[in-house]
Design a protein around this motif. Structure first.
Motif, PDB file in Angstrom:
ATOM      1  N   ARG A  95      29.798-121.872  44.204  1.00  0.00           N
ATOM      2  CA  ARG A  95      30.817-121.647  45.231  1.00  0.00           C
ATOM      3  C   ARG A  95      31.725-122.855  45.354  1.00  0.00           C
ATOM      4  O   ARG A  95      31.292-123.988  45.164  1.00  0.00           O
ATOM      5  CB  ARG A  95      30.163-121.373  46.596  1.00  0.00           C
ATOM      6  CG  ARG A  95      29.369-120.094  46.652  1.00  0.00           C
ATOM      7  CD  ARG A  95      28.637-119.924  47.972  1.00  0.00           C
ATOM      8  NE  ARG A  95      27.883-118.683  47.968  1.00  0.00           N
ATOM      9  CZ  ARG A  95      28.369-117.531  48.424  1.00  0.00           C
ATOM     10  NH1 ARG A  95      29.578-117.497  48.957  1.00  0.00           N
ATOM     11  NH2 ARG A  95      27.645-116.435  48.365  1.00  0.00           N
ATOM     12  N   ILE A  96      32.968-122.583  45.696  1.00  0.00           N
ATOM     13  CA  ILE A  96      33.940-123.650  45.923  1.00  0.00           C
ATOM     14  C   ILE A  96      34.587-123.410  47.277  1.00  0.00           C
ATOM     15  O   ILE A  96      35.099-122.321  47.543  1.00  0.00           O
ATOM     16  CB  ILE A  96      35.049-123.677  44.856  1.00  0.00           C
ATOM     17  CG1 ILE A  96      34.462-123.613  43.450  1.00  0.00           C
ATOM     18  CG2 ILE A  96      35.909-124.930  45.010  1.00  0.00           C
ATOM     19  CD1 ILE A  96      35.531-123.454  42.374  1.00  0.00           C
ATOM     20  N   LYS A  97      34.550-124.428  48.129  1.00  0.00           N
ATOM     21  CA  LYS A  97      35.256-124.361  49.412  1.00  0.00           C
ATOM     22  C   LYS A  97      36.627-125.004  49.230  1.00  0.00           C
ATOM     23  O   LYS A  97      36.728-126.182  48.888  1.00  0.00           O
ATOM     24  CB  LYS A  97      34.462-125.085  50.495  1.00  0.00           C
ATOM     25  CG  LYS A  97      33.138-124.400  50.837  1.00  0.00           C
ATOM     26  CD  LYS A  97      32.450-125.087  51.994  1.00  0.00           C
ATOM     27  CE  LYS A  97      31.159-124.362  52.370  1.00  0.00           C
ATOM     28  NZ  LYS A  97      30.474-125.011  53.504  1.00  0.00           N
ATOM     29  N   VAL A  98      37.662-124.214  49.485  1.00  0.00           N
ATOM     30  CA  VAL A  98      39.046-124.653  49.256  1.00  0.00           C
ATOM     31  C   VAL A  98      39.826-124.536  50.556  1.00  0.00           C
ATOM     32  O   VAL A  98      39.807-123.485  51.205  1.00  0.00           O
ATOM     33  CB  VAL A  98      39.727-123.795  48.169  1.00  0.00           C
ATOM     34  CG1 VAL A  98      41.139-124.310  47.893  1.00  0.00           C
ATOM     35  CG2 VAL A  98      38.899-123.793  46.891  1.00  0.00           C
ATOM     36  N   THR A  99      40.490-125.609  50.947  1.00  0.00           N
ATOM     37  CA  THR A  99      41.323-125.609  52.151  1.00  0.00           C
ATOM     38  C   THR A  99      42.785-125.694  51.741  1.00  0.00           C
ATOM     39  O   THR A  99      43.156-126.550  50.937  1.00  0.00           O
ATOM     40  CB  THR A  99      40.954-126.787  53.071  1.00  0.00           C
ATOM     41  OG1 THR A  99      39.564-126.689  53.425  1.00  0.00           O
ATOM     42  CG2 THR A  99      41.790-126.765  54.333  1.00  0.00           C
ATOM     43  N   VAL A 100      43.602-124.799  52.285  1.00  0.00           N
ATOM     44  CA  VAL A 100      45.001-124.710  51.878  1.00  0.00           C
ATOM     45  C   VAL A 100      45.887-124.473  53.103  1.00  0.00           C
ATOM     46  O   VAL A 100      45.439-123.909  54.102  1.00  0.00           O
ATOM     47  CB  VAL A 100      45.215-123.561  50.866  1.00  0.00           C
ATOM     48  CG1 VAL A 100      44.570-123.881  49.533  1.00  0.00           C
ATOM     49  CG2 VAL A 100      44.657-122.246  51.404  1.00  0.00           C
ATOM     50  N   PHE A 147      50.299-130.215  51.870  1.00  0.00           N
ATOM     51  CA  PHE A 147      51.759-130.285  51.862  1.00  0.00           C
ATOM     52  C   PHE A 147      52.146-131.524  52.645  1.00  0.00           C
ATOM     53  O   PHE A 147      51.888-131.617  53.841  1.00  0.00           O
ATOM     54  CB  PHE A 147      52.353-129.037  52.508  1.00  0.00           C
ATOM     55  CG  PHE A 147      53.851-128.977  52.464  1.00  0.00           C
ATOM     56  CD1 PHE A 147      54.505-128.679  51.283  1.00  0.00           C
ATOM     57  CD2 PHE A 147      54.608-129.221  53.594  1.00  0.00           C
ATOM     58  CE1 PHE A 147      55.889-128.606  51.236  1.00  0.00           C
ATOM     59  CE2 PHE A 147      55.981-129.166  53.564  1.00  0.00           C
ATOM     60  CZ  PHE A 147      56.630-128.855  52.378  1.00  0.00           C
ATOM     61  N   GLY A 148      52.696-132.516  51.973  1.00  0.00           N
ATOM     62  CA  GLY A 148      53.035-133.762  52.643  1.00  0.00           C
ATOM     63  C   GLY A 148      53.646-134.758  51.680  1.00  0.00           C
ATOM     64  O   GLY A 148      54.191-134.390  50.632  1.00  0.00           O
ATOM     65  N   ALA A 149      53.528-136.037  52.044  1.00  0.00           N
ATOM     66  CA  ALA A 149      54.146-137.105  51.255  1.00  0.00           C
ATOM     67  C   ALA A 149      53.253-137.597  50.126  1.00  0.00           C
ATOM     68  O   ALA A 149      53.696-138.373  49.271  1.00  0.00           O
ATOM     69  CB  ALA A 149      54.517-138.271  52.174  1.00  0.00           C
ATOM     70  N   GLY A 150      51.985-137.195  50.102  1.00  0.00           N
ATOM     71  CA  GLY A 150      51.097-137.576  49.010  1.00  0.00           C
ATOM     72  C   GLY A 150      50.407-138.911  49.191  1.00  0.00           C
ATOM     73  O   GLY A 150      49.769-139.403  48.262  1.00  0.00           O
ATOM     74  N   ASN A 151      50.497-139.490  50.392  1.00  0.00           N
ATOM     75  CA  ASN A 151      49.851-140.790  50.645  1.00  0.00           C
ATOM     76  C   ASN A 151      48.491-140.576  51.287  1.00  0.00           C
ATOM     77  O   ASN A 151      48.329-140.691  52.505  1.00  0.00           O
ATOM     78  CB  ASN A 151      50.748-141.642  51.559  1.00  0.00           C
ATOM     79  CG  ASN A 151      52.131-141.857  50.977  1.00  0.00           C
ATOM     80  OD1 ASN A 151      52.270-142.058  49.773  1.00  0.00           O
ATOM     81  ND2 ASN A 151      53.146-141.807  51.812  1.00  0.00           N
ATOM     82  N   TYR A 268      53.643-130.319  47.328  1.00  0.00           N
ATOM     83  CA  TYR A 268      52.256-129.847  47.339  1.00  0.00           C
ATOM     84  C   TYR A 268      51.392-130.706  46.417  1.00  0.00           C
ATOM     85  O   TYR A 268      51.782-130.990  45.282  1.00  0.00           O
ATOM     86  CB  TYR A 268      52.173-128.381  46.917  1.00  0.00           C
ATOM     87  CG  TYR A 268      52.577-127.445  48.023  1.00  0.00           C
ATOM     88  CD1 TYR A 268      51.690-127.134  49.052  1.00  0.00           C
ATOM     89  CD2 TYR A 268      53.850-126.898  48.061  1.00  0.00           C
ATOM     90  CE1 TYR A 268      52.059-126.289  50.081  1.00  0.00           C
ATOM     91  CE2 TYR A 268      54.228-126.047  49.086  1.00  0.00           C
ATOM     92  CZ  TYR A 268      53.324-125.748  50.095  1.00  0.00           C
ATOM     93  OH  TYR A 268      53.690-124.928  51.121  1.00  0.00           O
ATOM     94  N   TYR A 269      50.218-131.086  46.923  1.00  0.00           N
ATOM     95  CA  TYR A 269      49.277-131.925  46.186  1.00  0.00           C
ATOM     96  C   TYR A 269      47.893-131.290  46.219  1.00  0.00           C
ATOM     97  O   TYR A 269      47.503-130.678  47.219  1.00  0.00           O
ATOM     98  CB  TYR A 269      49.187-133.323  46.803  1.00  0.00           C
ATOM     99  CG  TYR A 269      50.488-134.091  46.779  1.00  0.00           C
ATOM    100  CD1 TYR A 269      50.760-135.014  45.772  1.00  0.00           C
ATOM    101  CD2 TYR A 269      51.442-133.905  47.777  1.00  0.00           C
ATOM    102  CE1 TYR A 269      51.950-135.720  45.751  1.00  0.00           C
ATOM    103  CE2 TYR A 269      52.648-134.603  47.763  1.00  0.00           C
ATOM    104  CZ  TYR A 269      52.889-135.510  46.744  1.00  0.00           C
ATOM    105  OH  TYR A 269      54.072-136.202  46.722  1.00  0.00           O
ATOM    106  N   VAL A 270      47.158-131.452  45.121  1.00  0.00           N
ATOM    107  CA  VAL A 270      45.743-131.098  45.134  1.00  0.00           C
ATOM    108  C   VAL A 270      44.975-132.389  45.392  1.00  0.00           C
ATOM    109  O   VAL A 270      45.249-133.426  44.780  1.00  0.00           O
ATOM    110  CB  VAL A 270      45.292-130.431  43.819  1.00  0.00           C
ATOM    111  CG1 VAL A 270      45.586-131.287  42.603  1.00  0.00           C
ATOM    112  CG2 VAL A 270      43.806-130.084  43.887  1.00  0.00           C
TER     113      VAL A 270
END
Length: 296
Positions: A95-100, A147-151, A268-270
């Motif tokens: 299983r994988i828990k993914v938050t988006v 979703f953001g600036a990636g910092n 968008y960043y993973v």
């Protein structure tokens, strides 16, 4: 009156951390992130009302109460583990828990999930929603799309994609205010606001020396922002993959087509913790995300 029981996942986290003498090693053994393990330990400490570990920088050791409680926990877990279950089913699926973020999930992820499930039919996905710019802790997720600036500190952060930002409005709203021919005409329009799509960077590209709007409706969800635009509440900023169907149906109009913010402040960043990728199912999902969205 019902008896409150300690959460079993917190008990197993406590036992593993005590046995291994390390939160990081315990998290690796349990296939969760260190922050998730720390969360479980805190949850158990709140339940028992005592400190279970003494923390000195990265080193941890059991408190006096923790040593006594460990004997009880081990006995309880041993009883559960050793209880005979002759009809126990085969091992659970990975299983994988993914938050988006909600809008990403609705417009981009869910329409493409069929490709992942066809490639990996044995992997179970569990999707959870987060609020962009606010929910910044990995909590108990294996993978997040943010979703953001990636910092984002103490995580592996990989950009999935970015796309231009442009202004749109509904035909009914444009008719109501007499149309908009050039960016400066926005002075007589209602500018819908969102922390996710600030206006000022777009103003600069449009040659407008205007401050960020401080009035009108604010919606910190890109899907809700688009709905407000469709319903004629004003002019808003959006992106191609969210608004494409609305444009094709004529529900909204792309304004000032020569004015686009090519590199908006948010993308968008993973995001994941390094050890999470060791699990094959997590690595497969991250690779699929990069392949599926890296070419948008």
């Amino acid at each position: 009156m019902a008896t409150r029981l300690p959460p079993v996942h917190a008990l197993s986290a406590f036992e593993a951390a005590a046995r291994l003498g390390s939160f990081a090693l315990a998290a690796e053994e349990l296939c969760i992130t260190p922050s998730a393990l720390s969360h479980r330990i805190r949850l158990l400490e709140e339940f028992v009302g005592e400190r279970l570990f003494l923390r000195d920088g990265r080193a941890v050791s059991l408190s006096e109460f923790g040593r006594r409680y460990l004997d009880v926990v081990r006995a309880a877990l041993r009883t559960l583990t050793e209880f005979p279950m002759p009809h126990r089913s085969a091992p659970a699926q990975p299983r994988i828990k993914v938050t988006v973020p909600p809008t990403f999930a609705r417009y981009l992820l869910v329409p493409r999930l069929g490709d992942f499930t066809r490639q990996y039919p044995d992997i179970v996905l569990e999707l959870f929603l987060s609020v962009p710019l606010y929910d910044l802790a990995l909590s108990e997720s294996d993978v997040e799309v943010r979703f953001g600036a990636g910092n984002y500190t103490d995580t592996v952060t990989e950009k999935l994609f970015e796309e231009p930002t442009f202004a749109v409005a509904s035909p009914a709203y444009l008719e109501k205010i007499g149309g908009l021919e050039q960016p400066s005409d926005l002075a007589r329009a209602t500018l819908l606001r969102s922390a996710l799509e600030p206006w000022q960077p777009w103003f600069e590209v449009a040659g407008l020396d205007w401050p960020e709007p401080s009035n009108a409706l604010r919606l910190d969800d890109l899907g809700l922002l688009l709905e407000a635009i469709r319903h004629g509440y004003g002019v808003g900023l959006t992106r191609k993959h969210f608004v494409q169907e609305s444009l094709e149906r004529g529900e909204v109009v792309h304004l000032f087509k020569d004015v686009e913010l090519k590199t908006p402040p948010h993308a968008y960043y993973v995001v994941y913790e390094p050890q999470a990728r060791v699990r094959p199912e997590v690595g497969a999902f991250i690779d699929w995300l990069r392949k599926s969205f890296g070419r948008l």
